[in-house]
Design an enzyme around this catalytic site. Sequence first.
Site, PDB file in Angstrom:
ATOM      1  N   GLY A 104       0.710   2.336  -4.078  1.00 14.94           N
ATOM      2  CA  GLY A 104       1.757   1.688  -4.876  1.00 14.94           C
ATOM      3  C   GLY A 104       1.768   0.227  -4.473  1.00 14.94           C
ATOM      4  O   GLY A 104       2.146  -0.096  -3.357  1.00 14.94           O
ATOM      5  N   HIS A 105       1.266  -0.637  -5.336  1.00 15.88           N
ATOM      6  CA  HIS A 105       1.153  -2.059  -5.018  1.00 15.88           C
ATOM      7  C   HIS A 105       2.164  -2.832  -5.862  1.00 15.88           C
ATOM      8  O   HIS A 105       2.093  -2.825  -7.084  1.00 15.88           O
ATOM      9  CB  HIS A 105      -0.274  -2.560  -5.274  1.00 15.88           C
ATOM     10  CG  HIS A 105      -1.301  -1.891  -4.393  1.00 15.88           C
ATOM     11  ND1 HIS A 105      -2.635  -2.143  -4.470  1.00 15.88           N
ATOM     12  CD2 HIS A 105      -1.147  -0.978  -3.391  1.00 15.88           C
ATOM     13  CE1 HIS A 105      -3.275  -1.411  -3.562  1.00 15.88           C
ATOM     14  NE2 HIS A 105      -2.389  -0.693  -2.913  1.00 15.88           N
ATOM     15  N   ASP A 116       1.044  -0.348   2.643  1.00 13.92           N
ATOM     16  CA  ASP A 116       2.237  -1.069   2.189  1.00 13.92           C
ATOM     17  C   ASP A 116       2.419  -2.413   2.892  1.00 13.92           C
ATOM     18  O   ASP A 116       3.549  -2.870   3.107  1.00 13.92           O
ATOM     19  CB  ASP A 116       3.503  -0.213   2.384  1.00 13.92           C
ATOM     20  CG  ASP A 116       3.404   1.098   1.635  1.00 13.92           C
ATOM     21  OD1 ASP A 116       2.775   1.113   0.563  1.00 13.92           O
ATOM     22  OD2 ASP A 116       3.942   2.101   2.125  1.00 13.92           O
TER      23      ASP A 116
HETATM   24  P1  GDP Z   1       1.022  -2.707  -0.861  1.00 12.13           P
HETATM   25  O1  GDP Z   1       0.926  -1.259  -1.104  1.00 12.13           O
HETATM   26  O2  GDP Z   1       0.262  -3.140   0.353  1.00 12.13           O
HETATM   27  O3  GDP Z   1       0.659  -3.551  -2.052  1.00 12.13           O
HETATM   28  O4  GDP Z   1       2.553  -3.002  -0.519  1.00 12.13           O
HETATM   29  P2  GDP Z   1       3.859  -2.361  -1.259  1.00 12.13           P
HETATM   30  O5  GDP Z   1       4.009  -3.009  -2.570  1.00 12.13           O
HETATM   31  O6  GDP Z   1       3.818  -0.891  -1.208  1.00 12.13           O
HETATM   32  O7  GDP Z   1       4.996  -2.774  -0.240  1.00 12.13           O
HETATM   33  C1  GDP Z   1       5.255  -4.092   0.079  1.00 12.13           C
HETATM   34  C2  GDP Z   1       6.702  -4.400  -0.293  1.00 12.13           C
HETATM   35  O8  GDP Z   1       7.083  -5.618   0.320  1.00 12.13           O
HETATM   36  C3  GDP Z   1       6.912  -4.614  -1.766  1.00 12.13           C
HETATM   37  O9  GDP Z   1       8.196  -4.197  -2.100  1.00 12.13           O
HETATM   38  C4  GDP Z   1       6.773  -6.122  -1.941  1.00 12.13           C
HETATM   39  O10 GDP Z   1       7.479  -6.631  -3.051  1.00 12.13           O
HETATM   40  C5  GDP Z   1       7.408  -6.596  -0.669  1.00 12.13           C
HETATM   41  N1  GDP Z   1       6.870  -7.856  -0.123  1.00 12.13           N
HETATM   42  C6  GDP Z   1       5.589  -8.313  -0.114  1.00 12.13           C
HETATM   43  N2  GDP Z   1       5.521  -9.468   0.591  1.00 12.13           N
HETATM   44  C7  GDP Z   1       6.778  -9.736   1.020  1.00 12.13           C
HETATM   45  C8  GDP Z   1       7.345 -10.761   1.831  1.00 12.13           C
HETATM   46  O11 GDP Z   1       6.679 -11.668   2.302  1.00 12.13           O
HETATM   47  N3  GDP Z   1       8.686 -10.692   2.075  1.00 12.13           N
HETATM   48  C9  GDP Z   1       9.469  -9.676   1.582  1.00 12.13           C
HETATM   49  N4  GDP Z   1      10.761  -9.683   1.878  1.00 12.13           N
HETATM   50  N5  GDP Z   1       8.968  -8.695   0.822  1.00 12.13           N
HETATM   51  C10 GDP Z   1       7.637  -8.719   0.559  1.00 12.13           C
HETATM   52  P1  IMO Z   2      -0.720   1.667  -0.462  1.00  8.46           P
HETATM   53  O1  IMO Z   2      -2.009   1.364  -1.163  1.00  8.46           O
HETATM   54  C1  IMO Z   2       1.388   3.959   2.590  1.00  8.46           C
HETATM   55  C2  IMO Z   2      -0.041   8.031   3.339  1.00  8.46           C
HETATM   56  C3  IMO Z   2       0.873   9.182   2.972  1.00  8.46           C
HETATM   57  C4  IMO Z   2       0.442  10.198   4.014  1.00  8.46           C
HETATM   58  C5  IMO Z   2      -1.057   9.957   4.116  1.00  8.46           C
HETATM   59  C6  IMO Z   2      -1.893  10.891   3.255  1.00  8.46           C
HETATM   60  O2  IMO Z   2       0.470   1.503  -1.325  1.00  8.46           O
HETATM   61  O3  IMO Z   2      -0.645   0.936   0.824  1.00  8.46           O
HETATM   62  P2  IMO Z   2      -2.340  11.166   0.652  1.00  8.46           P
HETATM   63  O4  IMO Z   2      -1.416  11.144  -0.508  1.00  8.46           O
HETATM   64  O5  IMO Z   2      -3.384  10.107   0.630  1.00  8.46           O
HETATM   65  O6  IMO Z   2      -2.912  12.522   0.903  1.00  8.46           O
HETATM   66  O7  IMO Z   2      -1.382  10.888   1.939  1.00  8.46           O
HETATM   67  O8  IMO Z   2      -1.263   8.623   3.716  1.00  8.46           O
HETATM   68  N1  IMO Z   2      -0.327   7.086   2.235  1.00  8.46           N
HETATM   69  C7  IMO Z   2       0.172   5.855   2.158  1.00  8.46           C
HETATM   70  N2  IMO Z   2       1.077   5.222   2.933  1.00  8.46           N
HETATM   71  N3  IMO Z   2       0.820   3.310   1.544  1.00  8.46           N
HETATM   72  C8  IMO Z   2      -0.104   3.919   0.773  1.00  8.46           C
HETATM   73  O9  IMO Z   2      -0.788   3.253  -0.187  1.00  8.46           O
HETATM   74  C9  IMO Z   2      -0.429   5.267   1.035  1.00  8.46           C
HETATM   75  N4  IMO Z   2      -1.260   6.170   0.460  1.00  8.46           N
HETATM   76  C10 IMO Z   2      -1.186   7.280   1.202  1.00  8.46           C
HETATM   77  O10 IMO Z   2       2.212   8.824   3.102  1.00  8.46           O
HETATM   78  O11 IMO Z   2       1.022   9.884   5.258  1.00  8.46           O
HETATM   79 MG    MG Z   3       2.190   0.413  -1.240  1.00  7.41          MG
END
Ligand code: GDP
Ligand code: IMO
Ligand code: MG
Length: 421
Positions: free
Chosen positions: A40-41, A13
């Site tokens: 979840g991106h 994340d």
């Molecule tokens: P990912 O899994 O690495 O793609 O990241 P996620 O989407 O799960 O989580 C990142 C969260 O931070 C999302 O809600 C993005 O919209 C938000 N985000 C990304 N970059 C920034 C930033 O520079 N500032 C803020 N405030 N939010 C951001």
């Molecule tokens: P993105 O791509 C954050 C974590 C789960 C758990 C561990 C194992 O959005 O960064 P799993 O479902 O793979 O068996 O879970 O890994 N986890 C993540 N945490 N971002 C993710 O994906 C994750 N995918 C799995 O919360 O601790």
């Molecule tokens: Mg994510």
Amino acid sequence: MAVDVLLGLQWGDEGKGKIVDYLANQYQIVGRFQGGPNAGHTLYINGKKIVLHTIPSGIFHEHLVNVIGNGVVIDPVTLMKEITDLEAGGHEVRSRLRVAKKAHLILPTHKLLDIASELSKGEEKIGSTLRGIGPCYMDKTGRNGLRIGDILSSDFENKYKSLTDKHLRLLKQYPEANYDLKPEEKIWFEAIDQIRKLNLIDAEYYVNERLNAGDYILAEGAQGMMLDIDFGTYPFVTSSNTISSGVCSGLGVPPTSVRHVIGVSKAYCTRVGSGPFPSELLDEEGQKLRIAGNEFGSTTGRPRRCGWLDIPQLKYATMITGTTHIAITKLDVLNTFETISVAEKYKVGNEATEQLPYDITEGVKEVVNSNHQGWMQDISVNSYDLLPDAVRNYITYLEKKLSLPITYISTGPGRDELIVR
Ligand code: GDP
Ligand code: IMO
Ligand code: MG
């Protein structure tokens, strides 16, 4: 021609999706190489929030081909829902998407096994997303798995039944497991019928042909380095290699084709699920980070654990991944912090060290922080030189500590809220 890798340097994340979406213009192909719908991106397209789980984050670019590589595990139901939701939003998907025939399938019973296994662990649970990831990779390495290519075989239903029967026998070991498989199987097979109509390819040939023709590929990581099956905080990890080597095994490209490795890190640290987190803040400051950063999981909605940036952890991550460029995200979340702390060392025994001990939970009793002056103002500017001194001091400090350039600085969730140096 080359492959650039983009991956998370922490526990997931980090904002990978946003950076991939920004960089995508520079590539002809974006490919996912591991993980599955546990990811979840989040992207903002025309101001609208979209969360991708299996589809690569280059999908919103017309010129691009998006490949779901062999290293990914696919839940047909989630993938088809993702496609139809995007199409309902007016986005073109199918012509831009290719799926590796060697990618493994998540069966409904994989999800049941994931739930049963977590329940049986009680307090020791991993905190899995319960998407069936672990059981699916177990079948892959156990050489029992079903792959996308198998859905084209006339024998597919028998193969499905034989694997499901095995899972049902395993589920008998978990007395608390309670399920009704029939409705799940119905929607699963309906999704399989839809998947057959997608562009299913021998992806290893495709990506290598494109590379030889001069294309540039961006490999998009899921999860983060600290969730890597080999080098993460085992057993509190995911079941795939999230590090750079995962690109070669998960897309079929040779290591010699890899050029840059862009490591993404938040300006602080989060983790969702169980496991060690040395710089975690269990106090009001942690809560303030959670609220300011809206730190709630993109896939499960769970509150994310929050803490300060962790230098030993980041140094370990850049070492293992071979990071060449860093992207710092969510810097704006620190706008209202008068003082910003950073974990500089771990106390292991009587010594302060930058090295991660084998057992982090037992080994790290305390972290040694350094404090940095906050900037206490909005930072929505589009050039590095326009950033307040305190921000630039923080960035310079991090570059020195990590001995790497911070090339991208994200100051908001939007596509354009990014400073490139
Ligand atoms: P990912 O899994 O690495 O793609 O990241 P996620 O989407 O799960 O989580 C990142 C969260 O931070 C999302 O809600 C993005 O919209 C938000 N985000 C990304 N970059 C920034 C930033 O520079 N500032 C803020 N405030 N939010 C951001
Ligand atoms: P993105 O791509 C954050 C974590 C789960 C758990 C561990 C194992 O959005 O960064 P799993 O479902 O793979 O068996 O879970 O890994 N986890 C993540 N945490 N971002 C993710 O994906 C994750 N995918 C799995 O919360 O601790
Ligand atoms: Mg994510």
